[in-house]
Each structure stands twice: as C-alpha cells, then as structure tokens.
Design an enzyme around this catalytic site. Structure first.
Site, PDB file in Angstrom:
ATOM      1  N   TYR A 155       0.843  -1.202   0.000  1.00 19.63           N
ATOM      2  CA  TYR A 155       0.000   0.000   0.000  1.00 19.63           C
ATOM      3  C   TYR A 155       0.878   1.252   0.000  1.00 19.63           C
ATOM      4  CZ  TYR A 155      -4.040   2.965   1.159  1.00 19.63           C
ATOM      5  OH  TYR A 155      -5.045   3.917   1.129  1.00 19.63           O
ATOM      6  N   LYS A 159       1.049   3.812  -3.131  1.00 24.49           N
ATOM      7  CA  LYS A 159       0.580   5.198  -2.964  1.00 24.49           C
ATOM      8  C   LYS A 159       1.726   6.201  -3.180  1.00 24.49           C
ATOM      9  CE  LYS A 159      -3.813   4.403  -2.173  1.00 24.49           C
ATOM     10  NZ  LYS A 159      -4.839   4.829  -3.134  1.00 24.49           N
ATOM     11  N   ILE A 188     -10.149   8.258   6.904  1.00 26.41           N
ATOM     12  CA  ILE A 188     -11.472   8.732   6.485  1.00 26.41           C
ATOM     13  C   ILE A 188     -12.502   7.628   6.748  1.00 26.41           C
ATOM     14  CG2 ILE A 188     -12.806   9.741   4.580  1.00 26.41           C
ATOM     15  CD1 ILE A 188     -10.242  11.343   5.326  1.00 26.41           C
TER      16      ILE A 188
HETATM   17  N1  LIG Z   1     -10.597   5.610   3.873  1.00 31.12           N
HETATM   18  C1  LIG Z   1      -9.363   6.011   4.178  1.00 31.12           C
HETATM   19  O1  LIG Z   1      -9.011   6.163   5.354  1.00 31.12           O
HETATM   20  C2  LIG Z   1      -8.381   6.317   3.071  1.00 31.12           C
HETATM   21  C3  LIG Z   1      -7.192   6.988   3.413  1.00 31.12           C
HETATM   22  C4  LIG Z   1      -6.273   7.286   2.412  1.00 31.12           C
HETATM   23  C5  LIG Z   1      -6.531   6.924   1.107  1.00 31.12           C
HETATM   24  N2  LIG Z   1      -7.681   6.276   0.807  1.00 31.12           N
HETATM   25  C6  LIG Z   1      -7.900   5.907  -0.593  1.00 31.12           C
HETATM   26  O2  LIG Z   1      -9.132   6.442  -1.028  1.00 31.12           O
HETATM   27  C7  LIG Z   1      -9.615   5.678  -2.133  1.00 31.12           C
HETATM   28  C8  LIG Z   1     -11.077   5.385  -1.924  1.00 31.12           C
HETATM   29  O3  LIG Z   1     -11.217   4.535  -0.807  1.00 31.12           O
HETATM   30  P1  LIG Z   1     -12.422   4.640   0.221  1.00 31.12           P
HETATM   31  O4  LIG Z   1     -11.827   4.935   1.541  1.00 31.12           O
HETATM   32  O5  LIG Z   1     -13.496   5.495  -0.298  1.00 31.12           O
HETATM   33  O6  LIG Z   1     -12.850   3.110   0.312  1.00 31.12           O
HETATM   34  P2  LIG Z   1     -13.949   2.272  -0.459  1.00 31.12           P
HETATM   35  O7  LIG Z   1     -13.576   0.867  -0.230  1.00 31.12           O
HETATM   36  O8  LIG Z   1     -15.297   2.750  -0.109  1.00 31.12           O
HETATM   37  O9  LIG Z   1     -13.701   2.685  -1.996  1.00 31.12           O
HETATM   38  C9  LIG Z   1     -12.875   2.016  -2.873  1.00 31.12           C
HETATM   39  C10 LIG Z   1     -13.696   1.660  -4.109  1.00 31.12           C
HETATM   40  O10 LIG Z   1     -12.821   1.126  -5.094  1.00 31.12           O
HETATM   41  C11 LIG Z   1     -13.496   0.042  -5.704  1.00 31.12           C
HETATM   42  N3  LIG Z   1     -12.514  -0.849  -6.299  1.00 31.12           N
HETATM   43  C12 LIG Z   1     -11.681  -1.734  -5.692  1.00 31.12           C
HETATM   44  N4  LIG Z   1     -10.958  -2.381  -6.602  1.00 31.12           N
HETATM   45  C13 LIG Z   1     -11.314  -1.890  -7.819  1.00 31.12           C
HETATM   46  C14 LIG Z   1     -10.896  -2.157  -9.139  1.00 31.12           C
HETATM   47  N5  LIG Z   1      -9.965  -3.091  -9.401  1.00 31.12           N
HETATM   48  N6  LIG Z   1     -11.459  -1.449 -10.150  1.00 31.12           N
HETATM   49  C15 LIG Z   1     -12.421  -0.534  -9.897  1.00 31.12           C
HETATM   50  N7  LIG Z   1     -12.868  -0.250  -8.661  1.00 31.12           N
HETATM   51  C16 LIG Z   1     -12.311  -0.915  -7.635  1.00 31.12           C
HETATM   52  C17 LIG Z   1     -14.283  -0.617  -4.588  1.00 31.12           C
HETATM   53  O11 LIG Z   1     -15.332  -1.440  -5.076  1.00 31.12           O
HETATM   54  C18 LIG Z   1     -14.766   0.600  -3.824  1.00 31.12           C
HETATM   55  O12 LIG Z   1     -16.027   1.057  -4.290  1.00 31.12           O
HETATM   56  C19 LIG Z   1      -8.703   4.461  -2.232  1.00 31.12           C
HETATM   57  O13 LIG Z   1      -7.756   4.655  -3.272  1.00 31.12           O
HETATM   58  C20 LIG Z   1      -8.006   4.436  -0.893  1.00 31.12           C
HETATM   59  O14 LIG Z   1      -6.747   3.806  -0.940  1.00 31.12           O
HETATM   60  C21 LIG Z   1      -8.622   5.958   1.739  1.00 31.12           C
END
Ligand SMILES: NC(=O)c1ccc[n+]([C@@H]2O[C@H](COP(=O)([O-])OP(=O)(O)OC[C@H]3O[C@@H](n4cnc5c(N)ncnc54)[C@H](O)[C@@H]3O)[C@@H](O)[C@H]2O)c1
Length: 250
Positions: A155, A159, A188
């Site tokens: 990860y 990133k 988040i």
């Molecule tokens: N939630 C946090 O704390 C946090 C922190 C930093 C970064 N992020 C990043 O934010 C982004 C969104 O995550 P989130 O927190 O909303 O979680 P989430 O799991 O709700 O969203 C991720 C989405 O990506 C989709 N997905 C997964 N694999 C996929 C693929 N191969 N092709 C298309 N879609 C795919 C999932 O179905 C899901 O809807 C991610 O890149 C995550 O790494 C999240």
C-alpha cells in the site's frame, strides 16, 4: 460549494461508495454529467440513483481499473456518449490492512489496482483530453503516499507511486491544458475503514492518531477534488494535497 461544471463530463473510479461516491455526487451537484465506474455494480447503481434523485445525470460502467481493456472502454464511453471528458478522479483502491502484503499474490494485486490502475486510467484520460483541448485529473493517493507505515509495504509503495506518477503526468502535460494533482487523505470514515473502525477500541485509537481527534468524512476529500478540478485551481498542478486532520504535521 457549487462550481460551474454545467456541460462538463466527469469520470470517477471507485465510485460505488466512500470517497468516490462523495466526489461523484459533488460533480453532479455542480452540473457535470458523471460516469460512475467501479467493480461493484450494486454500489455503483446506488450512486447513480442518489445522483438522479438529486436531479443530476450519471451512468454506471463496470470497470476493473487494473484491466486496460476495461479502462479503454470507460474513457471511450465518455467520449462516444457525452462527447467529451473534462475531469477524472482516479480513486479506486484497495487496502489489505489485515494481510501480509509481502505475500506474492497480495503484493501483485495491491500494486495492480492502486498503482497500475491509476497509470492505465491516466494514460487513456490524457489521450482523450488532449484531443478535446484539456482537462483536470485528480488521483487519490494517501498520507501513505508521503510517509511510511510499518505494516503495509504494498500500500505504501503503491501510494508513493501514485504521487510520483502524478508529478510525472503534471510535467508531461503542463503546456497542454491538462492539470494533474493528487489528494492524500488521512483516516477517512468509508467502507474501507468501517470493518476496523467497527471495533470501538480500535476506532478510539484511529481517532487519537489524528490531532483533530476524529476521522475525516468522504465529503472533506471530495471538496478538495472538486476544487482541484475547478478554475479556482487554474495554476495548481503536480500538487499532492494532504487532507488528514493534522496527522502528518508532527
Ligand atoms: N478511507 C481512508 O481512510 C483512506 C485513506 C487514504 C486513502 N484512501 C484511498 O481512497 C480511495 C477510496 O477509498 P475509500 O476509503 O473510499 O474506500 P472504499 O472501499 O469505499 O472505496 C474504494 C472503491 O474502489 C473500488 N474498487 C476496488 N478495486 C477496484 C478495481 N480493481 N477497479 C475498480 N474499482 C475498484 C471498490 O469497489 C470501492 O467502491 C482508495 O484509493 C483508498 O486507498 C482511503
């Protein structure tokens, strides 16, 4: 905040929930037509229904961002069905928080989705935007794209790669009217963190890791994405914007 995105077309990957859904809704509320892309069709259709219920226009397309044919078809649909692509939020991602990311398969899957997926999307989006006179791209990285953590090598590497790729693409397209930026969220409250935050003790630890003492909300990331796409950010490119309640300010 409502931006003037009337007549614009936006694409959001990972838009079946969490940060992607919040951004898709935000784009639509500002007048853009939205392509909601995800591997999860139920969640994607739910996002479309939420947008339509609020008076916006959106369509769902199933797309695995790690599959170049899926990504080509997604961008082609924006152009064939709506005539243009103005904004792209490359946000799909996975977090194998409870797994050993040094495992061959887990490492490969994480890099394929979190890093290669962003490259494949940007490659197609930039080509379409170049033909149509420009646009704005925002990639979702993470604070783990700027600082490390001891438990998630794939990860963290993926990133960091997203931040590097964002800077590369920003420079490559700087004179062609395409701005490319990244958002780096802290913790988040989304489906990604729900499973761990469901345990009240773990939730307390997650909240205490953030100086503001709480988890962020998806809309707090979406508002940064919309701003980065808007003309208000017309001189901003190659930037990795931290939105983390102070977590990396130590
Ligand atoms: N939630 C946090 O704390 C946090 C922190 C930093 C970064 N992020 C990043 O934010 C982004 C969104 O995550 P989130 O927190 O909303 O979680 P989430 O799991 O709700 O969203 C991720 C989405 O990506 C989709 N997905 C997964 N694999 C996929 C693929 N191969 N092709 C298309 N879609 C795919 C999932 O179905 C899901 O809807 C991610 O890149 C995550 O790494 C999240």
């Amino acid at each position: 905040m409502r931006y003037e995105f009337d007549g614009k077309v936006a694409l959001v990957t990972g838009a079946s929930g969490g940060i992607g859904r919040a951004t898709a809704i935000g784009f639509a509320k500002s007048g853009a037509v939205v392509l909601v892309a995800d591997v999860n069709a139920d969640g994607g259709n739910e996002t479309v229904a939420l947008i339509e219920a609020a008076g916006g226009i959106a369509v769902f397309q199933r797309c695995n961002v790690a599959d170049s044919n899926d990504v080509k078809a997604l961008v082609a649909r924006a152009v064939s069905e709506f005539g243009r692509l103005d904004f792209a939020h490359n946000n799909a991602g996975i977090n194998s928080i409870m797994a050993n990311e040094y495992d061959d398969e887990i490492w490969a899957k994480s890099i394929a989705i979190n890093l290669t997926g962003v490259m494949l999307c940007m490659r197609e989006e930039a080509e379409a935007m170049l033909k149509l006179g420009g646009g704005a791209i925002v990639n979702t990285a993470s604070i783990n794209g700027l600082v490390g953590n001891p438990t998630q090598p794939a990860y963290v590497a993926g990133k960091h790669g997203v931040v590097g790729l964002t800077r590369h693409a920003a420079l490559k397209h700087a004179r062609a009217g395409i701005r490319v930026n990244a958002v780096c969220p802290g913790v988040i409250e989304t489906p990604m963190t729900d499973s761990v935050a469901a345990n009240p003790e773990i939730r307390k630890i997650m909240e205490s890791m953030t100086p503001m003492g709480r988890m962020g909300q998806p809309e707090e990331i979406a508002s940064a994405v919309l701003w980065l796409c808007s003309d208000q950010a017309s001189f901003v490119t190659g930037h990795a914007m931290v939105i983390d309640g102070g977590a990396t300010a130590f």
